[in-house]
Design a protein around this motif. Structure first.
Motif, PDB file in Angstrom:
ATOM      1  N   ALA A 175       9.893  32.860  53.240  1.00  0.00           N
ATOM      2  CA  ALA A 175      10.458  31.704  52.711  1.00  0.00           C
ATOM      3  C   ALA A 175      11.392  31.080  53.405  1.00  0.00           C
ATOM      4  CB  ALA A 175      11.023  32.016  51.242  1.00  0.00           C
ATOM      5  N   SER A 176      12.002  31.562  54.359  1.00  0.00           N
ATOM      6  CA  SER A 176      12.871  30.972  55.264  1.00  0.00           C
ATOM      7  C   SER A 176      12.296  30.041  56.643  1.00  0.00           C
ATOM      8  CB  SER A 176      13.568  31.926  56.159  1.00  0.00           C
ATOM      9  OG  SER A 176      14.545  32.913  55.518  1.00  0.00           O
ATOM     10  N   VAL A 177      10.899  30.344  56.241  1.00  0.00           N
ATOM     11  CA  VAL A 177      10.086  29.434  57.509  1.00  0.00           C
ATOM     12  C   VAL A 177       9.824  27.976  56.729  1.00  0.00           C
ATOM     13  CG1 VAL A 177       7.877  29.127  58.552  1.00  0.00           C
ATOM     14  CG2 VAL A 177       8.837  31.299  58.446  1.00  0.00           C
ATOM     15  N   LEU A 178       9.990  27.806  55.316  1.00  0.00           N
ATOM     16  CA  LEU A 178       9.705  26.692  54.463  1.00  0.00           C
ATOM     17  C   LEU A 178      10.779  25.433  54.879  1.00  0.00           C
ATOM     18  CD1 LEU A 178       8.647  28.102  51.107  1.00  0.00           C
ATOM     19  CD2 LEU A 178       7.154  27.177  52.954  1.00  0.00           C
ATOM     20  N   PRO A 179      11.813  25.798  55.061  1.00  0.00           N
ATOM     21  CA  PRO A 179      12.806  24.569  55.348  1.00  0.00           C
ATOM     22  C   PRO A 179      12.676  24.037  56.697  1.00  0.00           C
ATOM     23  CG  PRO A 179      14.040  26.452  54.618  1.00  0.00           C
ATOM     24  CD  PRO A 179      12.783  26.974  54.776  1.00  0.00           C
ATOM     25  N   VAL A 180      12.106  24.961  57.714  1.00  0.00           N
ATOM     26  CA  VAL A 180      11.763  24.435  59.093  1.00  0.00           C
ATOM     27  C   VAL A 180      10.562  23.579  59.106  1.00  0.00           C
ATOM     28  CG1 VAL A 180      11.042  25.169  61.261  1.00  0.00           C
ATOM     29  CG2 VAL A 180      12.946  26.597  60.102  1.00  0.00           C
ATOM     30  N   LEU A 181       9.480  24.243  58.101  1.00  0.00           N
ATOM     31  CA  LEU A 181       8.267  23.312  58.046  1.00  0.00           C
ATOM     32  C   LEU A 181       8.511  21.770  57.590  1.00  0.00           C
ATOM     33  CD1 LEU A 181       5.512  26.080  56.958  1.00  0.00           C
ATOM     34  CD2 LEU A 181       5.883  24.984  59.293  1.00  0.00           C
ATOM     35  N   ALA A 182       9.410  22.129  56.249  1.00  0.00           N
ATOM     36  CA  ALA A 182       9.589  20.859  55.427  1.00  0.00           C
ATOM     37  C   ALA A 182      10.476  19.635  56.378  1.00  0.00           C
ATOM     38  CB  ALA A 182      10.235  21.224  54.004  1.00  0.00           C
ATOM     39  N   LEU A 183      11.118  20.237  57.421  1.00  0.00           N
ATOM     40  CA  LEU A 183      11.742  19.393  58.126  1.00  0.00           C
ATOM     41  C   LEU A 183      11.102  18.333  59.052  1.00  0.00           C
ATOM     42  CD1 LEU A 183      14.758  18.513  58.900  1.00  0.00           C
ATOM     43  CD2 LEU A 183      14.959  20.303  60.698  1.00  0.00           C
ATOM     44  N   ASN A 184       9.816  18.836  59.205  1.00  0.00           N
ATOM     45  CA  ASN A 184       8.500  17.973  59.855  1.00  0.00           C
ATOM     46  C   ASN A 184       9.185  17.622  61.268  1.00  0.00           C
ATOM     47  OD1 ASN A 184       6.362  17.407  58.565  1.00  0.00           O
ATOM     48  ND2 ASN A 184       7.286  16.150  57.031  1.00  0.00           N
ATOM     49  N   VAL A 185       9.400  18.454  62.083  1.00  0.00           N
ATOM     50  CA  VAL A 185       9.755  17.903  63.558  1.00  0.00           C
ATOM     51  C   VAL A 185       8.432  17.311  64.210  1.00  0.00           C
ATOM     52  CG1 VAL A 185      10.614  18.702  65.659  1.00  0.00           C
ATOM     53  CG2 VAL A 185      11.566  19.557  63.363  1.00  0.00           C
ATOM     54  N   GLN A 186       8.700  16.164  64.721  1.00  0.00           N
ATOM     55  CA  GLN A 186       7.502  15.557  65.402  1.00  0.00           C
ATOM     56  C   GLN A 186       7.876  15.652  66.840  1.00  0.00           C
ATOM     57  OE1 GLN A 186       4.892  14.080  63.448  1.00  0.00           O
ATOM     58  NE2 GLN A 186       5.927  15.633  61.999  1.00  0.00           N
ATOM     59  N   LYS A 187       6.759  15.489  67.532  1.00  0.00           N
ATOM     60  CA  LYS A 187       6.742  15.550  69.049  1.00  0.00           C
ATOM     61  C   LYS A 187       7.919  14.734  69.580  1.00  0.00           C
ATOM     62  CE  LYS A 187       4.302  17.187  72.524  1.00  0.00           C
ATOM     63  NZ  LYS A 187       4.385  18.683  72.464  1.00  0.00           N
ATOM     64  N   GLY A 188       8.620  15.021  70.541  1.00  0.00           N
ATOM     65  CA  GLY A 188       9.835  14.264  71.220  1.00  0.00           C
ATOM     66  C   GLY A 188      10.915  14.301  70.531  1.00  0.00           C
ATOM     67  N   GLN A 189      11.120  14.765  69.339  1.00  0.00           N
ATOM     68  CA  GLN A 189      12.379  14.593  68.733  1.00  0.00           C
ATOM     69  C   GLN A 189      13.598  15.631  68.919  1.00  0.00           C
ATOM     70  OE1 GLN A 189      11.410  14.590  64.468  1.00  0.00           O
ATOM     71  NE2 GLN A 189      11.382  12.444  64.592  1.00  0.00           N
ATOM     72  N   SER A 190      14.838  15.068  68.760  1.00  0.00           N
ATOM     73  CA  SER A 190      15.786  15.932  69.355  1.00  0.00           C
ATOM     74  C   SER A 190      16.400  16.661  67.769  1.00  0.00           C
ATOM     75  CB  SER A 190      17.058  15.183  69.678  1.00  0.00           C
ATOM     76  OG  SER A 190      17.499  13.976  68.960  1.00  0.00           O
ATOM     77  N   VAL A 191      16.795  17.855  68.039  1.00  0.00           N
ATOM     78  CA  VAL A 191      17.021  18.606  66.493  1.00  0.00           C
ATOM     79  C   VAL A 191      18.492  19.553  66.690  1.00  0.00           C
ATOM     80  CG1 VAL A 191      16.323  20.324  65.114  1.00  0.00           C
ATOM     81  CG2 VAL A 191      14.515  18.818  66.247  1.00  0.00           C
ATOM     82  N   LEU A 192      19.209  19.130  65.789  1.00  0.00           N
ATOM     83  CA  LEU A 192      20.356  20.114  65.709  1.00  0.00           C
ATOM     84  C   LEU A 192      20.593  21.407  64.867  1.00  0.00           C
ATOM     85  CD1 LEU A 192      23.699  20.974  66.233  1.00  0.00           C
ATOM     86  CD2 LEU A 192      24.196  18.925  64.628  1.00  0.00           C
ATOM     87  N   ASP A 193      20.688  22.441  65.112  1.00  0.00           N
ATOM     88  CA  ASP A 193      20.622  23.412  64.225  1.00  0.00           C
ATOM     89  C   ASP A 193      22.131  23.959  64.116  1.00  0.00           C
ATOM     90  OD1 ASP A 193      20.047  25.685  62.706  1.00  0.00           O
ATOM     91  OD2 ASP A 193      18.724  26.601  64.286  1.00  0.00           O
ATOM     92  N   LEU A 194      22.724  23.467  62.832  1.00  0.00           N
ATOM     93  CA  LEU A 194      24.391  23.440  63.055  1.00  0.00           C
ATOM     94  C   LEU A 194      24.827  25.062  62.665  1.00  0.00           C
ATOM     95  CD1 LEU A 194      26.737  21.641  63.251  1.00  0.00           C
ATOM     96  CD2 LEU A 194      26.534  21.205  60.722  1.00  0.00           C
ATOM     97  N   CYS A 195      24.047  25.830  62.050  1.00  0.00           N
ATOM     98  CA  CYS A 195      24.630  27.092  61.749  1.00  0.00           C
ATOM     99  C   CYS A 195      23.396  28.053  62.049  1.00  0.00           C
ATOM    100  CB  CYS A 195      24.919  27.402  60.333  1.00  0.00           C
ATOM    101  SG  CYS A 195      26.059  26.072  59.654  1.00  0.00           S
ATOM    102  N   ALA A 196      23.187  28.401  63.161  1.00  0.00           N
ATOM    103  CA  ALA A 196      21.879  28.694  63.627  1.00  0.00           C
ATOM    104  C   ALA A 196      21.584  30.269  63.740  1.00  0.00           C
ATOM    105  CB  ALA A 196      21.534  28.282  65.072  1.00  0.00           C
TER     106      ALA A 196
END
Ligand SMILES: C[S@@+](CC[C@H](N)C(=O)[O-])C[C@H]1O[C@@H](n2cnc3c(N)ncnc32)[C@H](O)[C@@H]1O
Length: 399
Positions: A175-196
């Motif tokens: 179920a921890s994969v769901l928030p990642v999937l729902a964030l919908n990262v698209q090609k070329g985007q920049s991402v911050l994982d604040l509490c990683a």
């Protein structure tokens, strides 16, 4: 007369001696000293019984049994492994719950005509089809997570290094994969994982192979070292170059001091919480231990501050995913509502909650989602699919 007086004096003396004896041997209820000391896990169960009975009502007994029973894992496939991990996991009788949900023909998911502003707009996709079609199309096909079928409580073996030295999969709550999937990262985007840290979701984000730049941060230096070891054991070193990966150990509540505000396309903020499953089974480092009472009480404030940082870090039009592994409304919906209102009042940042119903509809064969959630979604533990609890809520920054 004299005899009567002597008798009275004697009786009084005896009474006095008896009172003295009674006082000395009286059993006082000294709670602090004599009551049995409750362990942190006992205190956690007491808390959960009171809070979640109120919150979940008749659902609580089955969620409680799930929480007290061994959790079910998912195997996140490492795309950088040289082995045929998919074939190996299939040979165990497991299924990639993401692929099977995405390819499901005649999905049970409730299709509806998309409203004027949908998630698809930000990806420059034509406004055609249904919510479910578009949601399905926007989910990364590169993230693969295998689970044993519903009701099957088999366990995965710990992953071993493959012929290239990389781990072929990473075990985590599916179920921890769901928030990642729902964030919908698209090609070329920049991402911050604040509490990683320790890094399960960071690894899942990197499996999308879409991210141009990832900033992984966690305040805990020791947990960050674990994250670095995980990335090293799964990813080729060129993927972890300074150009595409930045790793820091900063207090996420003070993110604005970093000077990277309004820059990220996506921000994941997987905050510290009461870790409801862990706190029922593990005495070590348990947030319900008496020595951590203050820290526990201040969690909603810390969570709100972290979410405010995330809203500042994301660009206008970008999205923030807030997630926890607690059932607590105080740490979930209340934090989201409080942060949204503070962001508007104090920072002039407005945000809207993104409807995740079309997303969760795709995965309802694998997970039990809590009914009647107004803000965000929640995976509830259940004996036949013992994942979660995971709460997640997506916010889109509007100004
Ligand atoms: C739920 S865990 C994150 C799990 C991680 N996302 C994963 O998937 O492996 C929460 C993390 O928040 C970190 N943390 C706590 N307070 C923080 C703060 N003020 N700033 C940044 N990180 C913090 C903790 O060290 C902990 O590692």
């Amino acid at each position: 007369m004299a005899v009567q007086t002597n008798t009275r004096v004697l009786l009084n003396k005896v009474r006095g001696i008896l009172q003295f004896i009674q006082k000395r041997h009286r059993v006082k209820t000294k709670w602090a000293a004599t009551s049995p000391k409750l362990s942190a896990t006992d205190l956690a169960l007491q808390n959960h019984d009171v809070m979640y009975n109120m919150q979940l009502g008749e659902l609580w007994p089955s969620v409680r049994v799930g929480l007290l029973t061994e959790q079910k894992y998912g195997a996140l496939v490492n795309n950088f492994s040289c082995d045929d991990t998919v074939m190996y996991l299939q040979s165990l009788g497991c299924q990639d719950f993401i692929a099977s949900s995405l390819h499901m023909e005649g999905s049970k998911a409730a299709d509806s005509v998309i409203p004027p502003y949908s998630e698809s707009l930000q990806f420059d996709q034509p406004i055609e089809g249904t919510y479910t079609d578009l949601t399905r199309a926007s989910i990364s096909p590169n993230v693969k997570c295998f689970v044993f079928p519903k009701g099957d409580i088999s366990r995965f073996k710990p992953a071993r290094p493959d012929s290239c030295g990389y781990l072929s999969y990473y075990l985590m709550d599916a179920a921890s994969v769901l928030p990642v999937l729902a964030l919908n990262v698209q090609k070329g985007q920049s991402v911050l994982d604040l509490c990683a840290a320790p890094g399960g979701k960071t690894l899942a984000l990197l499996q999308t192979q879409a991210i141009r730049f990832l900033w992984a941060n966690d305040w805990s230096g020791s947990r960050m070292s674990r994250l670095q070891r995980t990335l090293k054991s799964c990813l080729p070193s060129e993927l972890c170059s300074e150009d595409n990966l930045c790793i820091t150990s900063l207090d996420g509540r003070k993110w604005q001091e970093v000077g990277e505000n309004g820059t990220f396309d996506k921000v994941l903020v997987d905050v510290p919480c009461t870790t409801d499953r862990h706190s029922l089974v593990e005495e070590d480092n348990n947030i319900f231990s008496r020595s951590r009472t203050k820290e526990k009480q201040s969690l909603p404030l810390c969570q709100t501050q972290l979410l405010l940082s995330a809203l500042q870090a994301v660009r206008v039009g970008g999205e923030v995913m807030y997630s926890t592994c607690t059932l607590s409304q105080l740490q979930n919906q209340c934090v989201v509502e409080q942060a949204m209102s503070l962001a508007k009042e104090e920072l002039g940042i407005s945000a809207e909650v993104v409807d995740l119903q079309p997303f969760t509809a795709l995965f309802q064969d694998t997970f039990y989602f809590a009914p009647d959630m107004n803000v965000g979604v929640m995976v509830l533990p259940h004996l036949t699919a013992n994942f979660g609890p995971i709460y997640f809520c997506k916010l889109r920054r509007l100004s």
